[in-house]
Design an enzyme around this catalytic site. Structure first.
Site, PDB file in Angstrom:
ATOM      1  N   CYS A 152       0.821  -1.218   0.000  1.00  0.00           N
ATOM      2  CA  CYS A 152       0.000   0.000   0.000  1.00  0.00           C
ATOM      3  C   CYS A 152       0.853   1.265   0.000  1.00  0.00           C
ATOM      4  O   CYS A 152       0.323   2.368  -0.185  1.00  0.00           O
ATOM      5  CB  CYS A 152      -0.898   0.072   1.236  1.00  0.00           C
ATOM      6  SG  CYS A 152      -1.837  -1.389   1.610  1.00  0.00           S
TER       7      CYS A 152
ATOM      8  N   HIS B 270      -6.363   2.080   4.983  1.00  0.00           N
ATOM      9  CA  HIS B 270      -6.830   1.164   3.954  1.00  0.00           C
ATOM     10  C   HIS B 270      -7.533  -0.001   4.631  1.00  0.00           C
ATOM     11  O   HIS B 270      -6.946  -0.682   5.457  1.00  0.00           O
ATOM     12  CB  HIS B 270      -5.644   0.660   3.127  1.00  0.00           C
ATOM     13  CG  HIS B 270      -5.998  -0.463   2.196  1.00  0.00           C
ATOM     14  ND1 HIS B 270      -7.120  -0.443   1.387  1.00  0.00           N
ATOM     15  CD2 HIS B 270      -5.384  -1.649   1.937  1.00  0.00           C
ATOM     16  CE1 HIS B 270      -7.177  -1.558   0.689  1.00  0.00           C
ATOM     17  NE2 HIS B 270      -6.148  -2.302   0.998  1.00  0.00           N
TER      18      HIS B 270
ATOM     19  N   HIS C 102     -10.312  -3.521   4.230  1.00  0.00           N
ATOM     20  CA  HIS C 102     -10.998  -4.502   3.388  1.00  0.00           C
ATOM     21  C   HIS C 102     -12.456  -4.649   3.837  1.00  0.00           C
ATOM     22  O   HIS C 102     -13.039  -5.724   3.654  1.00  0.00           O
ATOM     23  CB  HIS C 102     -10.281  -5.861   3.484  1.00  0.00           C
ATOM     24  CG  HIS C 102      -8.987  -5.942   2.735  1.00  0.00           C
ATOM     25  ND1 HIS C 102      -8.327  -7.117   2.498  1.00  0.00           N
ATOM     26  CD2 HIS C 102      -8.232  -4.983   2.140  1.00  0.00           C
ATOM     27  CE1 HIS C 102      -7.197  -6.880   1.828  1.00  0.00           C
ATOM     28  NE2 HIS C 102      -7.118  -5.592   1.596  1.00  0.00           N
TER      29      HIS C 102
ATOM     30  N   GLU D 212     -27.825  12.106   7.600  1.00  0.00           N
ATOM     31  CA  GLU D 212     -27.091  13.011   8.486  1.00  0.00           C
ATOM     32  C   GLU D 212     -25.594  12.723   8.541  1.00  0.00           C
ATOM     33  O   GLU D 212     -24.772  13.636   8.599  1.00  0.00           O
ATOM     34  CB  GLU D 212     -27.681  12.928   9.906  1.00  0.00           C
ATOM     35  CG  GLU D 212     -27.009  13.822  10.934  1.00  0.00           C
ATOM     36  CD  GLU D 212     -27.322  15.310  10.762  1.00  0.00           C
ATOM     37  OE1 GLU D 212     -28.178  15.651   9.919  1.00  0.00           O
ATOM     38  OE2 GLU D 212     -26.707  16.118  11.485  1.00  0.00           O
TER      39      GLU D 212
ATOM     40  N   HIS E 131     -12.215  -5.176  -3.457  1.00  0.00           N
ATOM     41  CA  HIS E 131     -10.990  -5.108  -2.657  1.00  0.00           C
ATOM     42  C   HIS E 131     -11.209  -4.352  -1.339  1.00  0.00           C
ATOM     43  O   HIS E 131     -11.027  -4.906  -0.260  1.00  0.00           O
ATOM     44  CB  HIS E 131      -9.913  -4.431  -3.523  1.00  0.00           C
ATOM     45  CG  HIS E 131      -8.589  -4.268  -2.862  1.00  0.00           C
ATOM     46  ND1 HIS E 131      -7.407  -4.196  -3.562  1.00  0.00           N
ATOM     47  CD2 HIS E 131      -8.238  -4.124  -1.570  1.00  0.00           C
ATOM     48  CE1 HIS E 131      -6.396  -4.048  -2.715  1.00  0.00           C
ATOM     49  NE2 HIS E 131      -6.871  -4.005  -1.512  1.00  0.00           N
TER      50      HIS E 131
END
Lengths: 248, 248, 248, 248
Positions: C103, C121, C123, C150, C207
């Site tokens: 990443c 990040h 999943h 909201e 992903h």
């Protein structure tokens, strides 16, 4: 009663009955169980309850408390042998400024009729949903049945029987109708026990479930296994799968 | 004010108002409740809030903080009796570098109109989904109604009334429309309180819910019971089951 | 660098960069965040990751570790200003016997193109399901849109803009297609950032999602708010409710 | 065996085998893993189990205990090299008043046939539901297949192979039929291993799953990744999405 006093002799509301440094003492175990049950969603908003029997003594969670915050001092204690008049409950120990649980006569039924050592009452949503789905059926609306699921092996074969259910056995849990006052469930709970002598649980329509066992261990793990099966059964329903199958 | 000082006399932003070794002090209790509410998914992403009233003093969670990380020092304090001009909020204690919650006038409405001791605002997804489902209905889109579920007994009968709802009573929670600015909800919240004087909660469409009670205990357990019923109602909807039934 | 050493001078793999008694130090904060994210189901089975930027220094969770067990010693550190060749990553500090996260170039894109202070990040299954549902649509399959909820107010208005989205604003999250090697997502992530300059997140089909913010606080609360909206959107889909509505 | 004793020489049921101050010792790790698995719903009501192999020694959770309460003293130990007769299991260490797990021969199959270092057995509801859905299909009812989901990269390519599955690879998990007695699953589990030599898991119809890996780390993260994929697959089914797609 290591002190040698009778209940009546001991002063100050018999607080010695709920004071112990042993984590397995019922007065310590009930709050610990209730904390766990709260995280499982079984005793939301003061709902549900738990009771443990140690020979003649019965320890009970009180009415109306936040179950995840319960303390040993909140526990009621009574002696089974003293409950001769069902209309007049006698407590050995009553916590100040609390009320006894309306579940008390139902717990007592499990203790006296089935020799249970622990009885758990939950408002599990899965249990309630099962009773609502059964209510829609033209027949068989008072019995939940499931078979051929491994988790069924988590249940004993029945009262005074040895061993556990097998994979191919059908687990049957009777359903009784709810009443405005919880203590009024006692008669139909006892009828369900008589009709299904081997059951370790009774569902209460639109309300929840009572589950018991010979020990705390058995009551708790049977209650977990049932909740697992109810949740699974709801998911099966959503996916169009049948609760009963005829695998050999 | 054990120190004998008036609020105005006490130095340093009245920090003594939020300092206490008592776990039940509102400035300690609000962070503990918010940690619990975060795990329940009620105050995700800085959403929601909680306020406790102790006589004239009101303790408030601030705006925009991570609710599971809140500390006593983050708490606002105001005196109800000093809020004479709704456009000009006066705080006894303001945490440095934080902003007051937009929920403040809504909490104050529950305190002044209903004498509440605690008010909880959640963004519970179950609450939001209920308002979205009601929005689809041609009629009755401003009222959630459910009956014949045991958990309904977790609610008081209403403002200045004794006792709790019964199993056969219908629980009714009004829904108000959301507004771009949260403080603009105040008027319609107060109207809903006037129209349904016995309700302990008001749903806000596409937003969440406000729940209150005479004490922290009652506000929290009513909020838990409502969330239980909303989740159950969503599952009932998925399974084709009705929220209202005419069991005797 | 309170010790006055340059990174190159400091011995032993620059371990001083990840040693601090301050709970808010990135090397302490990343493991704490990852523990929390694991309980939320965002980083199951070594999936996902988190990175924090402190001026020129970037702290990164490693590849392939159990996120709920991560320790400060597992953290990679690099200096943004030293990353002149994207094919040749230079680390100031590399934990022994671990591998850097794939990443990394995606986190760096958020830091350099959007001046982010933190990038997360996950999943999340809700994020994955949203991308799968969009994939079924004939049009608009590369954009998730929702309005009039909201929780949308939990997002900033965009890069270098003041304030947050309003209740009636439409939140738009672009979707990019997944690639066999995670670092190959960098180009399309940067394109999505260029096409939607105000977004704080990019979904990756089948992903998960990348979410960032100017601070750890903003990245985390925006990530929570998005996950809330994705879960809500999946439930809305199951209940036949639309993600977009034209409330004034 | 730092004490220099052989197993047979050491007194008192070889309790030294399960006593260690190292948190990574199998006798400490199994209870910690089981606590975590209980919160994930994998080992509800005494279901499921976990075993770790350290060279020739195998450490096993016992039968019938509450998994979240398990202690080091509850662990069985055996030596693989001593298990010459499958009908006569020899234990180096047996906890008093407990029973060995019926999963033992299945764990041993993973250790001997696949050189696994850890094997986990869960009753995950998602796993059970997958097997029930497959059962409805006219064909292919003994294989779960999914592709083009990032989490698939959480699995190794197979026995004695380097590297992990890729994004476009299809993950295949065989399903075997349940038997009344768990040890009777051994033969069909071994057959499934032979037919799918690269699988790290075998589903058991209406029962759960066995997952293994070369290390505790790999077994646990593969088990988490599988459970993630099963839950995702169930949600995909509810939303009408296919488990297999032909993305390039």
């Amino acid at each position: 009663m290591a002190t040698g006093k009778t209940y009546e002799e001991s002063a100050e509301n018999n607080d010695h009955l709920i004071r112990s440094s042993d984590s397995q003492h019922p007065a310590n175990l009930i709050p610990e169980l209730c904390r766990k049950f709260w995280t499982l969603g079984w005793v939301t908003g003061t709902g549900g309850g738990t009771s443990i029997r140690d020979n003649d003594l019965v320890y009970l969670a009180p009415s109306g408390v936040q179950k995840e915050l319960m303390k040993s001092e909140d526990i009621y204690v009574l002696a089974l042998s003293q409950q001769t008049d069902p209309k007049k409950r006698i407590y050995l120990r009553s916590p100040p400024s609390l009320k006894p649980s309306q579940c008390t006569p139902l717990f007592i039924a499990a203790f006296t009729k089935r020799n249970a050592g622990c009885c758990i009452h939950t408002h599990s949503q899965w249990a309630v949903l099962i009773t609502l789905l059964l209510e829609q059926l033209p027949s068989n609306a008072t019995l939940f049945e499931i078979n051929n699921i491994e988790q069924i092996k988590g249940f004993g074969r029945g009262y005074q029987k040895q061993g556990n259910l097998g994979y191919h056995d059908t687990l049957r849990i009777p359903v009784i109708e709810n009443t405005p006052h919880e203590e009024d469930l006692t008669e139909s709970l006892e009828e369900a026990m008589d009709k299904y002598p081997d059951t370790y649980a009774v569902l209460v329509r639109r309300h929840g479930i009572y589950v018991w066992g010979e020990t705390v261990h058995k009551a708790k793990t049977q209650c977990e296994s049932l909740d697992y099966l109810f949740q699974l059964a709801i998911e099966m329903k959503k996916l169009g799968l049948s609760w009963l199958s005829d695998i050999a």
